[in-house]
Design a protein around this motif. Structure first.
Motif, PDB file in Angstrom:
ATOM      1  N   LEU A  58       0.852  -1.198   0.000  1.00 12.29           N
ATOM      2  CA  LEU A  58       0.000   0.000   0.000  1.00 12.29           C
ATOM      3  C   LEU A  58       0.885   1.245   0.000  1.00 12.29           C
ATOM      4  N   ARG A  59       1.449   1.610   1.136  1.00 15.21           N
ATOM      5  CA  ARG A  59       2.489   2.638   1.240  1.00 15.21           C
ATOM      6  C   ARG A  59       3.343   2.225   2.434  1.00 15.21           C
ATOM      7  N   ALA A  62       1.948   2.204   6.098  1.00 15.08           N
ATOM      8  CA  ALA A  62       0.503   2.493   6.107  1.00 15.08           C
ATOM      9  C   ALA A  62      -0.309   1.412   6.818  1.00 15.08           C
ATOM     10  N   ILE A  63       0.133   0.160   6.717  1.00 13.36           N
ATOM     11  CA  ILE A  63      -0.628  -0.916   7.345  1.00 13.36           C
ATOM     12  C   ILE A  63      -0.210  -1.057   8.821  1.00 13.36           C
ATOM     13  N   GLU A  95       2.591   8.311   8.766  1.00 13.73           N
ATOM     14  CA  GLU A  95       1.282   7.730   8.444  1.00 13.73           C
ATOM     15  C   GLU A  95       0.320   7.853   9.625  1.00 13.73           C
ATOM     16  N   ALA A 102       5.343  13.391   4.592  1.00 12.74           N
ATOM     17  CA  ALA A 102       5.330  12.000   4.150  1.00 12.74           C
ATOM     18  C   ALA A 102       6.697  11.662   3.576  1.00 12.74           C
ATOM     19  N   THR A 104       8.512   9.651   0.514  1.00 12.76           N
ATOM     20  CA  THR A 104       8.180   9.126  -0.812  1.00 12.76           C
ATOM     21  C   THR A 104       9.429   8.549  -1.474  1.00 12.76           C
TER      22      THR A 104
ATOM     23  N   LYS B  41      -2.525   4.350  -8.398  1.00 12.59           N
ATOM     24  CA  LYS B  41      -3.011   3.037  -7.948  1.00 12.59           C
ATOM     25  C   LYS B  41      -4.509   2.957  -8.165  1.00 12.59           C
ATOM     26  N   PHE B  43      -7.838   0.638  -6.932  1.00 10.59           N
ATOM     27  CA  PHE B  43      -8.373  -0.388  -6.038  1.00 10.59           C
ATOM     28  C   PHE B  43      -9.769  -0.752  -6.530  1.00 10.59           C
ATOM     29  N   PHE B  66      -7.120   5.349   4.749  1.00  8.65           N
ATOM     30  CA  PHE B  66      -6.248   4.189   4.580  1.00  8.65           C
ATOM     31  C   PHE B  66      -5.722   4.021   3.158  1.00  8.65           C
ATOM     32  N   LEU B  67      -6.624   3.994   2.171  1.00  4.26           N
ATOM     33  CA  LEU B  67      -6.175   3.698   0.804  1.00  4.26           C
ATOM     34  C   LEU B  67      -5.307   4.810   0.241  1.00  4.26           C
ATOM     35  N   ASN B  69      -2.992   8.429   1.200  1.00  2.00           N
ATOM     36  CA  ASN B  69      -2.413   9.318   2.205  1.00  2.00           C
ATOM     37  C   ASN B  69      -2.645  10.730   1.688  1.00  2.00           C
ATOM     38  N   VAL B  71      -1.940  13.507   2.558  1.00  2.75           N
ATOM     39  CA  VAL B  71      -0.847  14.476   2.611  1.00  2.75           C
ATOM     40  C   VAL B  71      -0.203  14.596   1.227  1.00  2.75           C
ATOM     41  N   ILE B  72      -0.142  13.481   0.509  1.00  3.76           N
ATOM     42  CA  ILE B  72       0.560  13.477  -0.781  1.00  3.76           C
ATOM     43  C   ILE B  72      -0.304  12.979  -1.941  1.00  3.76           C
ATOM     44  N   GLU B  73      -1.493  12.418  -1.643  1.00  2.00           N
ATOM     45  CA  GLU B  73      -2.281  11.793  -2.699  1.00  2.00           C
ATOM     46  C   GLU B  73      -3.720  12.321  -2.722  1.00  2.00           C
TER      47      GLU B  73
END
Lengths: 225, 84
Positions: A58-59, A62-63, A95, A102, A104, B41, B43, B66-67, B69, B71-73
Motif C-alpha cells: 500500500l504505502r 501504512a498498514i 502515516e 510523508a 516518498t 493506484k 483499487f 487508509f487507501l 495518504n 498528505v501526498i495523494e
C-alpha cells in the motif's frame, strides 16, 4: 530502577535487534513489543525500528500504523512518552499523523546505502539532548523511500519552530525537501529519522559510534523527568 | 456483485519519479508524443451488499484514512456499472 525502552517488531521489521542492542549499550533495558499486543509492558519510551513492515504494501508504514500496538503508542505519544521512529519507523509516524509530511520514493529511484553525514539541528528533543546543536555526525543510511516531502507552509512552520532535528550534509541522498533527515513534533518527544543511529553504536560494525547519543539522550530525559 | 473503484494519484505538486522513468522510456520504445506520465493506484472493491449512499460514504472514509495518504495523494471513488 532500570529504564525500559520498548522496541516494536512488525511483520517485516529488520532492525529491531540492532535497536534493542543500541538501547542496551546506552544503559537501558530493551523490551520487545509485538505489533498485535496493545500492552506496552510498562516501558518508558518506544523505538519503531527500520525495515519493510508488511512488505511496504500500500504505502510504507501504512498498514503498520493501524496495528494494535500503534493505538496505544499514538495515545501515549500524545501524553508525552518519547517515541523514536527510524526509517520505516519514521514512515509509520508520518502515516500515524504524529509527525507531518510523508516519505516518498527517492528522487533517483535507486535504493541508497551509504555512511551519511548529518548535522544535528535541534539538540533539545527527548532523543537528541546528548548532542549539541550544529554537531556533525556520520551514521549509516539505507532507504528506497526516504524522500521527505511536505507542503511549503508545513516546511516553513517546521523551520520556524526549530522542529527539523537533523539535515543531510554534503549529499542529499534521496531528494528530501530542505535536506531534511529528521523532524520532531511540537512537544519534542516524538522524533522521526531516516538514517540509522542504531547501526552506529560500536566501532566494530559502524562507521562511528555517534549514533549512540539518540539512545543515551532518552535515558537522560527519563531519569531527569 | 457491485464493484466500486477507488483511484489514487499523487498530488500534482508531488514529484513522481516512477512516472518520469516511464515517460523517459517511452520514446526509446518508439512511442512518441507522450509529454508526461503520472503513475497511480487503482483499487477494485467488491461489495457484499448494495451500493447505496451509506456504503459509498464508508468507502470514502476508507479511502481517506487508509487507501490514500491525503498528505501526498488525491483519490476518486466511482461505481462501476453492471454488465460492463
Amino acid at each position: 530502577m532500570t529504564t525500559r525502552v520498548g522496541v516494536v517488531t512488525f511483520p517485516g521489521s529488520l532492525d529491531d535487534r540492532d535497536a534493542q542492542r543500541a538501547v542496551r549499550l546506552a544503559g537501558a533495558e530493551p523490551v520487545a513489543l509485538w505489533h498485535r499486543d496493545k500492552d506496552l509492558h510498562q516501558v518508558d519510551a518506544v523505538v519503531l525500528p527500520g525495515g519493510f513492515s508488511y512488505g511496504d504494501y500500500l504505502r510504507c508504514g501504512a498498514i503498520s500504523r493501524f496495528s494494535p500496538v500503534m493505538d496505544t503508542i499514538i495515545e501515549q505519544a500524545k501524553l508525552g512518552m518519547p517515541v523514536l521512529g527510524i526509517c520505516n519507523g519514521f514512515q509509520v509516524l508520518c502515516e500515524s499523523h504524529l509527525l507531518p509530511g510523508a516519505l516518498t520514493r527517492n528522487d533517483s529511484l535507486h535504493f541508497v546505502c551509504r555512511d551519511q553525514k548529518l548535522r544535528i539541528e535541534n539538540a533539545e528533543t527527548a532523543w537528541t539532548r546528548d548532542y549539541s546543536a550544529g554537531q556533525e555526525i556520520v551514521v549509516p543510511l539505507k532507504n528506497g523511500e526516504g524522500r521527505f516531502v511536505a507542503d511549503g507552509h508545513v516546511l516553513d512552520q517546521l523551520e520556524a519552530e526549530g522542529r527539523i532535528v537533523a539535515r543531510y550534509l554534503d549529499v542529499n541522498p534521496n531528494g528530501s525537501y530542505r535536506d531534511i533527515a529528521g523532524i520532531t513534533n511540537a512537544a519534542g518527544n516524538v522524533v522521526g529519522l531516516m538514517p540509522h543511529p542504531e547501526h552506529a553504536v560500536e566501532p566494530l560494525t559502524g562507521p562511528s559510534t555517534e549514533g549512540l547519543g539518540f539512545f543515551t539522550s532518552v535515558l537522560k530525559q527519563l531519569v531527569n523527568a | 456483485m457491485a464493484r466500486v473503484v477507488v483511484d489514487v494519484m499523487l498530488k500534482p505538486e508531488i514529484l513522481d519519479p516512477q512516472g518520469q522513468a516511464v515517460q523517459r522510456a517511452l520514446p526509446r520504445l518508439g512511442f512518441a508524443g507522450i509529454a508526461d506520465v503520472r503513475q497511480g493506484k487503482r483499487f477494485e472493491l467488491e461489495l457484499e451488499g448494495p451500493v447505496d449512499d451509506a456504503a459509498l460514504a464508508r468507502i470514502r472514509e476508507a479511502a481517506e484514512t487508509f487507501l490514500a495518504n491525503t498528505v501526498i495523494e488525491d483519490f476518486t471513488v466511482r461505481v462501476e456499472e453492471e454488465g460492463k
